[in-house]
Every structure is written in C-alpha cells, then in structure tokens.
Design an enzyme around this catalytic site. Structure first.
Site, PDB file in Angstrom:
ATOM      1  CG  ASP A  19      -2.114   0.906   1.094  1.00  0.00           C
ATOM      2  OD1 ASP A  19      -2.359   1.416  -0.022  1.00  0.00           O
ATOM      3  OD2 ASP A  19      -2.797   1.137   2.109  1.00  0.00           O
ATOM      4  N   GLY A  20       0.314   2.330  -0.552  1.00  0.00           N
ATOM      5  CA  GLY A  20       0.971   3.642  -0.468  1.00  0.00           C
ATOM      6  C   GLY A  20       1.565   4.167  -1.773  1.00  0.00           C
ATOM      7  N   GLY A  22       0.040   5.611  -4.269  1.00  0.00           N
ATOM      8  CA  GLY A  22      -0.554   6.906  -4.615  1.00  0.00           C
ATOM      9  C   GLY A  22       0.083   8.031  -3.808  1.00  0.00           C
ATOM     10  NE  ARG A  23      -1.352   6.603   1.412  1.00  0.00           N
ATOM     11  CZ  ARG A  23      -1.399   5.655   2.328  1.00  0.00           C
ATOM     12  NH1 ARG A  23      -1.083   5.928   3.585  1.00  0.00           N
ATOM     13  NH2 ARG A  23      -1.767   4.444   1.997  1.00  0.00           N
ATOM     14  NE  ARG A  32      -4.476   6.965  -6.804  1.00  0.00           N
ATOM     15  CZ  ARG A  32      -4.281   6.586  -5.538  1.00  0.00           C
ATOM     16  NH1 ARG A  32      -3.990   7.483  -4.628  1.00  0.00           N
ATOM     17  NH2 ARG A  32      -4.393   5.332  -5.193  1.00  0.00           N
ATOM     18  CG  HIS A  36      -0.363   2.430  -9.280  1.00  0.00           C
ATOM     19  ND1 HIS A  36      -0.513   2.065  -7.961  1.00  0.00           N
ATOM     20  CD2 HIS A  36      -1.472   3.142  -9.593  1.00  0.00           C
ATOM     21  CE1 HIS A  36      -1.667   2.544  -7.500  1.00  0.00           C
ATOM     22  NE2 HIS A  36      -2.260   3.205  -8.476  1.00  0.00           N
ATOM     23  CD  GLU A  66     -13.299  -5.038  -1.695  1.00  0.00           C
ATOM     24  OE1 GLU A  66     -12.085  -5.349  -1.794  1.00  0.00           O
ATOM     25  OE2 GLU A  66     -14.195  -5.881  -1.492  1.00  0.00           O
ATOM     26  CG  LEU A 130       9.454 -17.187  -3.799  1.00  0.00           C
ATOM     27  CD1 LEU A 130       9.250 -17.087  -2.293  1.00  0.00           C
ATOM     28  CD2 LEU A 130       9.961 -15.842  -4.288  1.00  0.00           C
ATOM     29  NE  ARG A 193      -8.081   0.794   5.384  1.00  0.00           N
ATOM     30  CZ  ARG A 193      -7.691   2.027   5.649  1.00  0.00           C
ATOM     31  NH1 ARG A 193      -7.685   2.469   6.892  1.00  0.00           N
ATOM     32  NH2 ARG A 193      -7.292   2.827   4.675  1.00  0.00           N
ATOM     33  CD  GLU A 206       3.193 -13.366  15.676  1.00  0.00           C
ATOM     34  OE1 GLU A 206       3.015 -12.195  16.059  1.00  0.00           O
ATOM     35  OE2 GLU A 206       2.916 -14.361  16.371  1.00  0.00           O
TER      36      GLU A 206
HETATM   37  C1  IPE Z   1      -5.562  -2.655  -0.268  1.00  0.00           C
HETATM   38  O1  IPE Z   1      -5.193  -1.320  -0.394  1.00  0.00           O
HETATM   39  C2  IPE Z   1      -5.446  -3.338  -1.574  1.00  0.00           C
HETATM   40  C3  IPE Z   1      -4.089  -3.469  -2.117  1.00  0.00           C
HETATM   41  C4  IPE Z   1      -2.991  -3.116  -1.512  1.00  0.00           C
HETATM   42  C5  IPE Z   1      -3.991  -4.089  -3.397  1.00  0.00           C
HETATM   43  P1  IPE Z   1      -6.267  -0.162  -0.555  1.00  0.00           P
HETATM   44  O2  IPE Z   1      -5.505   1.112  -0.606  1.00  0.00           O
HETATM   45  O3  IPE Z   1      -7.169  -0.446  -1.692  1.00  0.00           O
HETATM   46  O4  IPE Z   1      -7.108  -0.302   0.780  1.00  0.00           O
HETATM   47  P2  IPE Z   1      -7.908   0.756   1.625  1.00  0.00           P
HETATM   48  O5  IPE Z   1      -8.830   1.460   0.662  1.00  0.00           O
HETATM   49  O6  IPE Z   1      -6.909   1.690   2.206  1.00  0.00           O
HETATM   50  O7  IPE Z   1      -8.613  -0.046   2.658  1.00  0.00           O
HETATM   51  C1  IPE Z   2      -1.452   0.375  -3.310  1.00  0.00           C
HETATM   52  O1  IPE Z   2      -1.312   1.757  -3.357  1.00  0.00           O
HETATM   53  C2  IPE Z   2      -1.724  -0.228  -4.668  1.00  0.00           C
HETATM   54  C3  IPE Z   2      -3.131  -0.566  -4.906  1.00  0.00           C
HETATM   55  C4  IPE Z   2      -4.064  -0.598  -4.006  1.00  0.00           C
HETATM   56  C5  IPE Z   2      -3.506  -0.879  -6.272  1.00  0.00           C
HETATM   57  P1  IPE Z   2      -2.546   2.741  -3.360  1.00  0.00           P
HETATM   58  O2  IPE Z   2      -2.923   3.016  -4.770  1.00  0.00           O
HETATM   59  O3  IPE Z   2      -3.638   2.262  -2.502  1.00  0.00           O
HETATM   60  O4  IPE Z   2      -1.870   4.045  -2.740  1.00  0.00           O
HETATM   61  P2  IPE Z   2      -2.452   4.987  -1.620  1.00  0.00           P
HETATM   62  O5  IPE Z   2      -2.911   4.130  -0.495  1.00  0.00           O
HETATM   63  O6  IPE Z   2      -3.577   5.737  -2.242  1.00  0.00           O
HETATM   64  O7  IPE Z   2      -1.308   5.865  -1.242  1.00  0.00           O
HETATM   65 MG    MG Z   3      -4.071   2.437  -0.548  1.00  0.00          MG
END
Ligand code: IPE
Ligand code: IPE
Ligand code: MG
Length: 246
Positions: A19-20, A22-23, A32, A36, A66, A130, A193, A206
């Site tokens: 995750d992260g 986009g940020r 964003r 990716h 989602e 792996l 989460r 864990e």
């Molecule tokens: C969870 O991240 C899904 C993936 C990392 C692929 P999201 O960014 O979609 O989840 P939420 O919206 O913060 O719960």
């Molecule tokens: C995780 O990064 C990748 C996917 C969920 C596809 P995000 O796209 O959720 O990036 P943030 O959480 O918005 O920073």
């Molecule tokens: Mg995210």
C-alpha cells in the site's frame, strides 16, 4: 545484521499488502500511476530478496475486488502494469526457480492478461525455490463465498454430508489451496487494516505494520520484519513452553 547471517528463523510464508503507491507519487507532485510503476519495480526487488532469504512462499496483494471502483484510467494503468510485469519478468522468474500463481476473480481481467497469466503459471509450474502468489482482482470475502458455493454444490450432489465438512475442506476450496498459511503479514504505508485480504488464512499470522510507502520498501524493511517475527512468541492458543508446568 541481516537474517541471512544469523541464526534467526526465516518465515516460510510472507504475505504483503502493498500500500501507499498513490501517496508516494503525490509527495513528488506526480500522478498516482507513477507510484504504481515504481511499485511494480519494488515487486521485482522484493521477490529477489525473499528468494535469497530462503522464503518459500510470498503472497502479494496487488489489486483488490474493491479497487475496481477506482477511476477507469487508474484501473486501466494497473491492468497494463500486471500485463507488463508478468510478460517482462516471465523468463527471469523461471530462471530463478520461481513459481507464479495469480489468485482472484480472473474472469474480470482482460482476455490477453488472462492468457499471459495462464502461460506463465504453466511455464513455472514445476519450480520450487519460491512460490510467488499475486492477488489481483482478489477479495477474501469473495473467495470464501466461492468456497461456500463449491461445498454447497458437493452437498447437493451427495458427495459430502454437511456435518462432515471440515476446516480442511474450507481451506482446500480457497484459491490458496496447497499454500501453507502466512506466518507473517506485512502492511505498508501506516494503514492498520486488512482491507479484505486473506481473512481465513491469516488466523495465526503475525501482523506487522510499517510506515514505509510500498515504492520505498526494501531490504531494510524485510530485515526488520524477520527480526520482529523472531521476537514474537507464537503460542497458537497454547501456553509458552516455559510456563507449561506452572
Ligand atoms: C488494499 O489497499 C489493496 C491493495 C494493496 C492491493 P487499498 O488502498 O485499496 O485499501 P484501503 O482502501 O486503504 O482499505
Ligand atoms: C497500493 O497503493 C496499490 C493498490 C491498491 C492498487 P494505493 O494506490 O492504494 O496508494 P495509496 O494508499 O492511495 O497511497
Ligand atoms: Mg491504498
């Protein structure tokens, strides 16, 4: 010191919610999708690091059920990235003894992406160093729903009695059948989460949360996660060995 050089236990299976992206891009004033792209490069490095550590199973959450609700341009960029990632890394994955599996609602992907996935899964099917599982268009509730439907069908056919349905029957009807449960679940970017990832399989994993955004994730975070795993005492509902006679 890294886990490789010490006597630390290496988890057999690591699952990561990546995750992260986009940020990470936003912090740099970039779209964003730039995050990716960088995130896909991180996947390459992390797979290599984990294989070198002797980790046998790595499961990465790349796109959730989602996530289909994101803007069409972003969804389309993520589709292009999985297509490109698998195509351009197929030979190297195979050469490095890595088996690729993709879990999720595959029928929702574009036809050519499905074909690429199928061909690389077949190419790497015998590899044992792996097992890399990419969860793409994946949701744990949807996975459980499909398992329930399959088992209900077996009941309907008279193949099994409801009272005989076992924990293993459920595990074996999930998309992760034959993959041991994760020992360690890592989520990046500071979110605390699970977001519909591997709900059944992480019963005793864990949990490790790191603030690092996925594109910056690397060896330092893997070392930290393995060290943290070694600090935790896994009791699986029992009592600690030192407390057994007290
Ligand atoms: C969870 O991240 C899904 C993936 C990392 C692929 P999201 O960014 O979609 O989840 P939420 O919206 O913060 O719960
Ligand atoms: C995780 O990064 C990748 C996917 C969920 C596809 P995000 O796209 O959720 O990036 P943030 O959480 O918005 O920073
Ligand atoms: Mg995210």
């Amino acid at each position: 010191m890294g886990a490789q050089e010490s006597s630390e236990r290496i988890p057999q299976h690591i699952a990561i919610i990546m995750d992260g992206n986009g940020r990470w891009a936003k912090k740099r004033g970039m779209p964003r999708t730039y995050g990716h792209k960088k995130g896909a490069e991180t996947v390459r490095h992390v797979v290599e690091e984990c294989a070198n550590f002797g980790i046998k199973y790595l499961t990465l959450f790349g796109f959730s059920t989602e996530n289909w609700s994101r803007p069409v341009e972003e969804v389309s960029e993520l589709m292009s990235l999985i297509r490109y990632y698998i195509k351009s890394n197929a030979a190297e994955l195979h050469k490095n003894g890595i088996r690729l599996r993709v879990i999720g609602e595959r029928h929702r992907l574009e036809d050519d992406v499905i074909k690429i996935i199928e061909s690389v899964e077949e190419l790497t099917a015998q590899n044992t160093r792996l097992t890399l599982t990419i969860a793409f268009s994946y949701g744990a509730r949807q996975e459980l729903l499909h398992a329930v439907q399959k088992i209900a069908h077996m009941v309907e056919l008279g193949e099994i009695e409801p009272k005989n349905i076992s924990i293993d029957d459920i595990s074996n009807n999930l998309m992760t059948a034959n993959i041991p449960d994760p020992d360690l679940l890592i989520r990046t970017s500071g979110e605390l989460r699970i977001s519909n990832f591997l709900l059944w399989q992480i019963a005793y994993a864990e949990l490790i949360f790191v603030d690092t955004l996925w594109p910056d994730f690397g060896r330092t975070e893997i070392d930290y996660a393995i060290a943290e795993f070694n600090r935790r005492e896994r009791r699986f509902g029992g009592v600690s060995t030192t407390d057994q006679n007290k």
